[in-house]
Design a protein around this motif. Structure first.
Motif, PDB file in Angstrom:
ATOM      1  N   VAL A  48       4.170   8.231  -0.296  1.00 39.35           N
ATOM      2  CA  VAL A  48       3.669   8.382   1.073  1.00 39.35           C
ATOM      3  C   VAL A  48       3.803   9.845   1.498  1.00 39.35           C
ATOM      4  O   VAL A  48       4.864  10.442   1.357  1.00 39.35           O
ATOM      5  CB  VAL A  48       4.440   7.476   2.048  1.00 39.35           C
ATOM      6  N   LYS A  49       2.725  10.397   2.012  1.00 41.71           N
ATOM      7  CA  LYS A  49       2.724  11.781   2.462  1.00 41.71           C
ATOM      8  C   LYS A  49       2.407  11.847   3.961  1.00 41.71           C
ATOM      9  O   LYS A  49       1.613  11.068   4.474  1.00 41.71           O
ATOM     10  CB  LYS A  49       1.679  12.604   1.704  1.00 41.71           C
ATOM     11  N   ALA A  50       3.077  12.771   4.625  1.00 38.96           N
ATOM     12  CA  ALA A  50       2.748  13.053   6.021  1.00 38.96           C
ATOM     13  C   ALA A  50       1.703  14.162   6.053  1.00 38.96           C
ATOM     14  O   ALA A  50       1.237  14.641   5.018  1.00 38.96           O
ATOM     15  CB  ALA A  50       4.013  13.472   6.767  1.00 38.96           C
ATOM     16  N   THR A 106       7.020   9.059  12.735  1.00 33.04           N
ATOM     17  CA  THR A 106       6.093  10.104  12.300  1.00 33.04           C
ATOM     18  C   THR A 106       4.701   9.878  12.888  1.00 33.04           C
ATOM     19  O   THR A 106       3.989  10.832  13.198  1.00 33.04           O
ATOM     20  CB  THR A 106       6.036  10.161  10.762  1.00 33.04           C
ATOM     21  N   PHE A 107       4.294   8.614  13.051  1.00 31.06           N
ATOM     22  CA  PHE A 107       2.985   8.320  13.651  1.00 31.06           C
ATOM     23  C   PHE A 107       2.830   8.980  15.013  1.00 31.06           C
ATOM     24  O   PHE A 107       1.733   9.402  15.402  1.00 31.06           O
ATOM     25  CB  PHE A 107       2.790   6.797  13.777  1.00 31.06           C
ATOM     26  N   PRO A 156       0.802  -1.221   0.000  1.00 32.46           N
ATOM     27  CA  PRO A 156       0.000   0.000   0.000  1.00 32.46           C
ATOM     28  C   PRO A 156       0.836   1.274   0.000  1.00 32.46           C
ATOM     29  O   PRO A 156       2.041   1.244   0.257  1.00 32.46           O
ATOM     30  CB  PRO A 156      -0.765  -0.115   1.330  1.00 32.46           C
ATOM     31  N   VAL A 157       0.178   2.369  -0.312  1.00 30.14           N
ATOM     32  CA  VAL A 157       0.725   3.688   0.005  1.00 30.14           C
ATOM     33  C   VAL A 157       0.129   4.018   1.369  1.00 30.14           C
ATOM     34  O   VAL A 157      -1.010   4.472   1.468  1.00 30.14           O
ATOM     35  CB  VAL A 157       0.332   4.740  -1.044  1.00 30.14           C
ATOM     36  N   THR A 205       2.801  23.127   0.397  1.00 29.78           N
ATOM     37  CA  THR A 205       3.243  21.837  -0.133  1.00 29.78           C
ATOM     38  C   THR A 205       3.362  20.813   0.981  1.00 29.78           C
ATOM     39  O   THR A 205       4.043  21.045   1.977  1.00 29.78           O
ATOM     40  CB  THR A 205       4.614  21.981  -0.829  1.00 29.78           C
ATOM     41  N   THR A 206       2.679  19.687   0.818  1.00 25.65           N
ATOM     42  CA  THR A 206       2.752  18.627   1.814  1.00 25.65           C
ATOM     43  C   THR A 206       4.124  17.965   1.772  1.00 25.65           C
ATOM     44  O   THR A 206       4.636  17.644   0.697  1.00 25.65           O
ATOM     45  CB  THR A 206       1.664  17.567   1.557  1.00 25.65           C
ATOM     46  N   ALA A 207       4.703  17.774   2.932  1.00 32.01           N
ATOM     47  CA  ALA A 207       6.046  17.192   3.011  1.00 32.01           C
ATOM     48  C   ALA A 207       6.006  15.709   2.660  1.00 32.01           C
ATOM     49  O   ALA A 207       5.076  14.995   3.035  1.00 32.01           O
ATOM     50  CB  ALA A 207       6.608  17.372   4.416  1.00 32.01           C
ATOM     51  N   PRO A 208       7.009  15.210   1.939  1.00 32.38           N
ATOM     52  CA  PRO A 208       7.104  13.762   1.710  1.00 32.38           C
ATOM     53  C   PRO A 208       7.472  13.070   3.018  1.00 32.38           C
ATOM     54  O   PRO A 208       8.007  13.698   3.934  1.00 32.38           O
ATOM     55  CB  PRO A 208       8.231  13.642   0.684  1.00 32.38           C
TER      56      PRO A 208
END
Length: 504
Positions: A212-214, A246-247, A126-127, A180-183
């Motif tokens: 995948v985006k944060a 990151t979670f 998955p992404v 811009t959403t950070a990678p």
């Protein structure tokens, strides 16, 4: 799975079943399916990006067109053969019917297998995404390349190199901040190669890492909802990286914290610098059980402690005078916390005992490596130890084959764990906490199991469930010791279905 991807996938599978199994299919319906599938494919590619696990689904977009061509061919064939079989014998008719049934069964099985592959591949690769933010803040992020000119870099072959660190800072923004959403990670291809080389994980598992985006917005404005925000340092594990949690980081920031993630160069999975340079993990020639020896790990940890202290010095400079004006006056340096996973957890404990700036800390499943031992009277500051039940169990859950693969024997491993447990002994002294999570592994305290359910299933863990418990506990702990809020953990000491909690 991503929203448009899921809609496109389900629509195509339904279309496949209808085209193969349905009777008297109207031409308008088939053409309509072709158009809708094509439009969904374009939207998916534009908005989300195409990826290899979706190839079987992409091919399904052609199925309506193939169906149209097949129907046209059948109609033409039926016209030219009208009347030829009017006098066919009953035995011939029976044979044709039998052949038709076999063809239908074979076709149905083929369709089911193809549909299973079409749905299964995106689910297995998955992404992945992170949970919805629980706090009132959005998230901004900015990265820094900081060099400690007071220290020589010991792990390069070039004389005179100084210790250079990549640092990522996450901070509260207005919830509707745009940008811009950070990678998830910079240069995903480098990270995928490092996962393969350092952790021996197949590159295939990380093929969608670039998508995948944060939640974080790059270089967004800091929220002015509060005058200052407490600062929390994060230190990853050996072979880890600054945003491996990151979670957890994102949920903390959404609750009103500034989190500073350190990438410990040459001890991390990989370090990617702004000018394109890449620093790979350096084992110093040590592998397996040899790498775990206390003499080596205690010495290595001194470098990590100095990294953390240097980063705090740089954070202080940002708080006093950020060149971009973002953090100036907005960092609450009277309320600094720290948490870390594995070797970063050990670093946290050393910082609690060594650096008066750190007020409270958490160690997530880290053996207590480092120069200093926790004294008999305890750490002397608020401290929470979190452990996986399989980690605490030590050699009792390790097979002889696993121990041999580490390059040691069971007696040697058991002796090693005697020292591990001895260092743990004073963890809860002075009113501190130790939480043991049930049915978890060492890497349950990171993002890793989100990458693919294959990893999750192979380890027999519930990744999202463990992360929810970790996040709830982390926020409760720091909210109390850095913000003065009530502490829920006090009422939860004891045995529970998913964890046990001790207090000294």
């Amino acid at each position: 799975m991503r929203t448009v991807e899921w809609i496109y996938l389900i629509f195509n599978v339904v279309m496949l079943v209808w085209l193969i199994g349905g009777r008297n299919k109207p031409q308008k319906g088939v053409w309509g399916g072709l158009v809708i599938s094509g439009v969904l494919l374009l939207i998916h590619g534009w908005v989300e990006g195409m990826r290899w696990p979706m190839i079987p689904a992409y091919l399904l977009t052609l199925v309506p067109l193939i169906g149209i061509m097949a129907d046209a061919r059948r109609q033409q064939r039926s016209v030219t053969t009208v009347g030829k079989h009017a006098a066919a014998s009953s035995s011939s008719t029976s044979a044709v019917q039998k052949t038709g049934r076999v063809r239908i069964i074979a076709t149905s099985m083929l369709v089911l297998v193809y549909a299973a592959v079409t749905v299964g591949l995106p689910l297995l690769f998955p992404v992945f995404s992170f949970e919805k933010l629980t706090g009132p803040y959005g998230i901004g992020t900015v990265s820094y390349d900081w060099t400690d000119n007071s220290r020589e870099e010991l792990l390069t072959s070039t004389a005179g190199d100084k210790r250079e660190l990549m640092v990522q800072i996450w901070y509260p923004t207005d919830p509707d901040a745009k940008g811009t959403t950070a990678p998830y990670v910079n240069d995903p291809a480098v990270y995928a190669a490092a996962f393969n080389e350092v952790l021996q994980l197949p590159k295939l598992l990380f093929s969608s890492l670039d998508q995948v985006k944060a939640h974080a917005i790059q270089e967004a404005s800091l929220s002015d909802a509060e005058a200052q925000y407490p600062v929390i340092l994060f230190s990853h594990g050996l072979h880890g990286y600054e945003n491996q949690n990151t979670f957890q980081v994102e949920q903390l920031v959404s609750q009103g914290y500034i989190v500073v993630g350190i990438n410990h160069t040459y001890s991390s999975l990989v370090s990617v610098f702004p000018d394109g340079r890449v620093a790979q993990f350096e084992s110093e020639g040590k592998e397996g059980f040899e790498q775990l020896q206390f003499s080596y790990m205690d010495k290595l940890n001194e470098t990590w402690v100095k990294d953390a202290q240097f980063v705090l010095d740089e954070v202080k400079k940002l708080a006093a005078g950020d060149p971009n004006g973002r953090f100036t006056g907005h960092m609450d340096l009277d309320n600094i916390g720290m948490f870390g996973h594995s070797f970063g957890g050990a670093t946290t404990v050393q910082m609690l005992m060594d650096d008066p700036r750190v007020k409270a800390g958490m160690n997530m499943d880290g053996v207590l490596f480092g120069e200093k031992r926790i004294p008999a009277e305890g750490v002397g500051k608020p401290f929470l130890m979190m452990s996986a039940d399989t980690t605490v169990a030590g050699t009792s859950v390790m097979s002889d084959e696993e121990i041999a693969a580490m390059g040691t024997t069971r007696p040697e491993a058991e002796k090693y764990y005697e020292e591990v447990y001895a260092r743990y002994e004073p963890v809860t002294v002075g009113g501190n906490f130790w939480m043991e999570l049930s049915n978890t592994k060492h890497l349950s305290f990171s993002d890793l199991y989100l990458i693919s359910p294959i990893l999750e299933w192979s380890q027999g863990v519930d990744a999202r469930g463990a992360q929810q418990l970790i996040n709830d506990t982390t926020i409760d702990f720091f909210n109390h010791y850095l913000k003065g809020q009530s502490l829920r953990m006090d009422s939860e000491v004891g045995e529970h279905a998913s964890y046990s909690l001790k207090k000294g």
